[in-house]
Scaffold this motif. Sequence first.
Motif, short mmCIF file in Angstrom:
data_model
loop_
_atom_site.label_atom_id
_atom_site.label_comp_id
_atom_site.label_asym_id
_atom_site.label_seq_id
_atom_site.Cartn_x
_atom_site.Cartn_y
_atom_site.Cartn_z
N SER A 97 80.35 78.60 43.25
CA SER A 97 80.20 77.57 42.22
C SER A 97 79.44 78.10 41.01
O SER A 97 78.97 79.24 41.00
N THR A 98 79.31 77.26 40.01
CA THR A 98 78.59 77.63 38.79
C THR A 98 77.17 77.06 38.76
O THR A 98 76.31 77.60 38.08
N ILE A 99 76.93 75.98 39.51
CA ILE A 99 75.63 75.31 39.53
C ILE A 99 75.03 75.46 40.94
O ILE A 99 75.75 75.41 41.94
N ASP A 102 75.83 72.71 43.48
CA ASP A 102 77.22 72.76 43.94
C ASP A 102 77.44 73.88 44.94
O ASP A 102 78.27 73.76 45.85
N GLU A 103 76.70 74.99 44.78
CA GLU A 103 76.82 76.11 45.72
C GLU A 103 76.40 75.70 47.13
O GLU A 103 77.03 76.08 48.12
N TYR A 136 69.53 72.37 39.46
CA TYR A 136 70.58 72.07 38.48
C TYR A 136 70.83 73.23 37.51
O TYR A 136 71.48 73.05 36.48
N ARG A 137 70.33 74.40 37.86
CA ARG A 137 70.50 75.57 36.99
C ARG A 137 71.89 76.18 37.12
O ARG A 137 72.51 76.16 38.18
N ASP A 138 72.34 76.78 36.03
CA ASP A 138 73.57 77.55 36.03
C ASP A 138 73.31 78.87 36.77
O ASP A 138 72.38 79.60 36.43
N SER A 140 74.80 81.68 36.73
CA SER A 140 74.91 82.89 35.90
C SER A 140 73.63 83.19 35.13
O SER A 140 73.43 84.31 34.67
N SER A 141 72.74 82.19 35.00
CA SER A 141 71.49 82.39 34.27
C SER A 141 70.35 82.87 35.17
O SER A 141 69.26 83.16 34.69
N LYS A 147 69.31 84.48 42.77
CA LYS A 147 70.64 84.31 43.37
C LYS A 147 70.59 84.54 44.88
O LYS A 147 71.26 83.83 45.65
N ASN A 320 69.30 77.87 27.64
CA ASN A 320 68.65 76.72 28.28
C ASN A 320 67.36 77.07 29.01
O ASN A 320 66.89 76.32 29.86
#
Length: 571
Positions: A97-99, A102-103, A136-138, A140-141, A147, A320
């Motif tokens: 996922s991106t968030i 969601d992951e 709620y972080r992206d 990729s950031s 990660k 952000n």
Amino acid sequence: MIEIRNLTFKYQDAKQNALNNISMKIEDGDFIGIIGESGAGKTTLCNSINALIPHHFHGDYYGNVLINEKDTFETPPGKLALNVGSVFQDIDSQMISTIVEDEILFGLENFGIPKDEIEKRVASTLEEVGITELRYRDISSLSGGQKQKVAIASILALQPQILVLDEPTGELDPASSLQIFGLLKKINQEKGITIIVVEQKIMLLCEFAKKLAVLEKGSLFAFDKVRNVLKKSEELEKMGINIPRVVTLINRLKHKKLLKNDEDFELPLNAYEAGEIIKKEIIKDKNLTLEVKSNIVEDDSNKNAPEILKFDHVHFSYKNEAGLTDINVSINKGDFVAIVGSNGAGKSTFSKLCNGLLKPAKGDVTILNHNTKKVKTSKLAKNIGFLFQNPDRQICCKTVREEIQFSLKNIGLPQEEIENRTEKIIKEFEFDESKNPFDLSRGQRQKLCLACLIALQSEILILDEPTTGLDYKECMELMGKIKELNRQGTTVIMVCHDMEVILDFATRLLVMTNGRLLAQGITKHILSDNELLKYARLTKPQIAETCDYLGENFYNTFATEELIEKLEKIV
């Protein structure tokens, strides 16, 4: 729980077996650490337990792996996934996922966990792993370490019976590594989850694992309780395994006849246990009056060298989130600087500002007399070599030889010079020049990327976690080459979490947290400041920790031989 019977496996088209006749039983509730040099078969063994072998990775397969009496040869990974959770070495390949939220939701929803249960699991898992603020972080950031925590959280949310982790702390800061292993110990003890973890940081395994499995060239060299395995320290060192420095210390004290060479006491697993042995057997009740001299020597060899890099009130922020705030740093030619701090402290951002990959929002970065705002990154790259945290992000050719030549061609060298440099590097690193880089192990790919930078003969080397994924032998070999370049005048700027490596090689430290520079100075000065280290979520090297425990006569002692010299005076 897990029974492995005479397991032998050879990857498709491989010349030799990855595993040779492995047999072992792992009991329900065990906590097993797997160690071995790069290429020993650690990841292959993990992938045999979670059934990726033979269902995803194909080859010649003999023997059996039984999970709760189910043969993995007949059970695909999807059917095992709720029982066997896996955290892989390459975290990016595991992200769906991106968030962050969601992951973690992805697995729970796919396995049909009831909705009212999902929210409880998401919240509790985020809190357990210590990343509630990242919900709620992206993705990729996030930093590499952040990660890794997300990947572990997404698997823990599924509440598996068995958890298989392949180097879960490879990119984590020392405090976060302890936090993750503390979490693994907690779920092992309180929930009975069986833990199987591949880890290069053997000190963590000694502290938390119940047993160690040692692999050597695909064979099982040892599988026993931790202390029993450490008794084979000489053999382990020859295999390229980094045994805890307190074990080396006790062995050296026996060799020096400062300790009895018998089994009256067990080998220590940490600084506290080593300190207890020394207090009881050597110091005893003696009232010490050692003449303590500071062994922290100010290294001023580069004091008058020309300034090569300067950060002047530098600010930087991502879309952000915060980046760096008011950074002021000056680095001279020939310095060997390590940047330390917790995950997300801004270390990688700092390193990317050094070579122009990122430009400051405020302030100036001047490198080799160039303001990075006013010069192309491609021009800086001719004199600045950059090693990424993940070597796969800078490999782009089909063979090792082509990879080495790629950058040399880009800077416009004559063909004859390109060939000469290529031959020298291939010979020095003993590469198979025709091999596809992605057929190499993670450690070998890291070495290849460094070799490409060495071929460029850069004035400055910027290294983002260069020892991640390397075994001890590879780490010392790689760092030895970097140190030799530094002796020849190359300036080295290195992001690193390994405090032992930092102590052994770096002459200066920059300590960062939350995008700010907390401190900078001589390595041993910084490592002597316990309050600073605690605030920055860093740990002391193991021998220094032992010396702190022994009291003021031993403060600021960092090396094994320095400590032994003081103990000899007592005797």
